[in-house]
Design an enzyme around this catalytic site. Structure first.
Site, PDB file in Angstrom:
ATOM      1  N   HIS A 129      81.915 -52.946  -8.233  1.00 31.54           N
ATOM      2  CA  HIS A 129      81.351 -52.720  -6.903  1.00 31.54           C
ATOM      3  C   HIS A 129      79.893 -53.164  -6.913  1.00 31.54           C
ATOM      4  O   HIS A 129      79.288 -53.319  -7.964  1.00 31.54           O
ATOM      5  CB  HIS A 129      81.441 -51.238  -6.511  1.00 31.54           C
ATOM      6  CG  HIS A 129      80.661 -50.336  -7.430  1.00 31.54           C
ATOM      7  ND1 HIS A 129      81.142 -49.935  -8.662  1.00 31.54           N
ATOM      8  CD2 HIS A 129      79.433 -49.777  -7.302  1.00 31.54           C
ATOM      9  CE1 HIS A 129      80.246 -49.157  -9.253  1.00 31.54           C
ATOM     10  NE2 HIS A 129      79.198 -49.055  -8.452  1.00 31.54           N
ATOM     11  N   LYS A 133      81.455 -54.258 -13.899  1.00 31.90           N
ATOM     12  CA  LYS A 133      81.231 -53.472 -12.684  1.00 31.90           C
ATOM     13  C   LYS A 133      82.086 -54.033 -11.557  1.00 31.90           C
ATOM     14  O   LYS A 133      82.118 -55.244 -11.328  1.00 31.90           O
ATOM     15  CB  LYS A 133      79.739 -53.540 -12.330  1.00 31.90           C
ATOM     16  CG  LYS A 133      79.304 -52.587 -11.221  1.00 31.90           C
ATOM     17  CD  LYS A 133      77.800 -52.703 -11.013  1.00 31.90           C
ATOM     18  CE  LYS A 133      77.341 -51.815  -9.871  1.00 31.90           C
ATOM     19  NZ  LYS A 133      75.903 -52.007  -9.574  1.00 31.90           N
TER      20      LYS A 133
END
Length: 229
Positions: free
Chosen positions: A106, A104
């Site tokens: 963010h 991921k």
């Protein structure tokens, strides 16, 4: 055989997770049985499944560990259900951790979800079943790049007891040899066959496997078996 193992075999059959017939595996082998852990789908099933894993982990590795790691994707609900069961059955709080297939970029970034791993953590890995052990090629490096952690072992639900990628010993044996930690299962196929095929093992005195199924299983393990752990 421990009573919870017999209960687990019955549970797999009741949930239609373990089936007997003729199935083509990903490896191309024609198998007389098939297990699909994706068919554990209800809340009550996951509660029971977590408790079976918790008992097996307790009996095999004890509870002196910090993190239960479930590789994506099937290992994620298994790890959550099992840490909840460990808390309920044994009063021990164990953290759960899992990996993302894609990191991921963010918010809470990184490859992992759940608990963060730190130096000194003792980890047990949980999976549904392994035929080749190939998943460890991804899982072990992810764990070891997090720091100075110690992997105590792997727990799967069913040991198929057939030769792994090397063609000589079982996938669980190959994992132990290559990665240096033990790999165990709640039950093995030899225990399943003994319990379902022997009237003396069952309270109702009725075998589940008929003679045709027993012959198919015997032929399969004559060709692909690796039953010694």
């Amino acid at each position: 055989m421990e009573s919870y193992k017999k209960e687990f075999i019955d549970f797999m059959m009741e949930s239609k997770v373990l089936k007997f017939g003729e199935f083509t595996l990903k490896s191309g082998r024609k198998s007389p049985f098939f297990m699909n852990a994706g068919l554990y789908q209800t809340g009550s099933q996951l509660i029971r499944l977590g408790e079976f894993y918790a008992r097996a982990i307790h009996d095999t590795y004890g509870l002196d560990f910090d993190v239960l790691f479930g590789p994506a994707y099937k290992g994620i609900p298994l790890s959550v259900a099992t840490v909840m069961a460990i808390s309920k059955l044994y009063g021990k709080d164990v953290r759960y951790c899992a990996n993302r297939k894609e990191a991921k970029d963010h918010g809470e970034t990184g490859k992992l979800l759940g608990a963060k791993l730190k130096d000194g953590d003792r980890v047990v890995i949980i999976e549904d079943v392994t035929t080749s052990g190939a998943s460890m090629e991804e899982t072990v490096p992810i764990l070891r790049e997090q720091g100075d952690i110690r992997i105590l072992g792997l727990m799967v639900s069913l040991n198929r007891e057939e030769v792994g990628l090397g063609g000589k010993v079982s996938a669980l044996q190959e994992i132990e040899t290559k990665w240096g930690f033990p790999a165990n299962a709640i039950v093995s196929m030899s225990e399943v066959i003994e319990y379902l095929g022997n009237p003396d093992e069952r309270e109702d005195g009725a075998p589940v496997l008929d003679e045709t199924q027993k012959r198919a299983l015997a032929d399969y393990y004559a060709a692909y078996g690796a039953r010694k752990n």
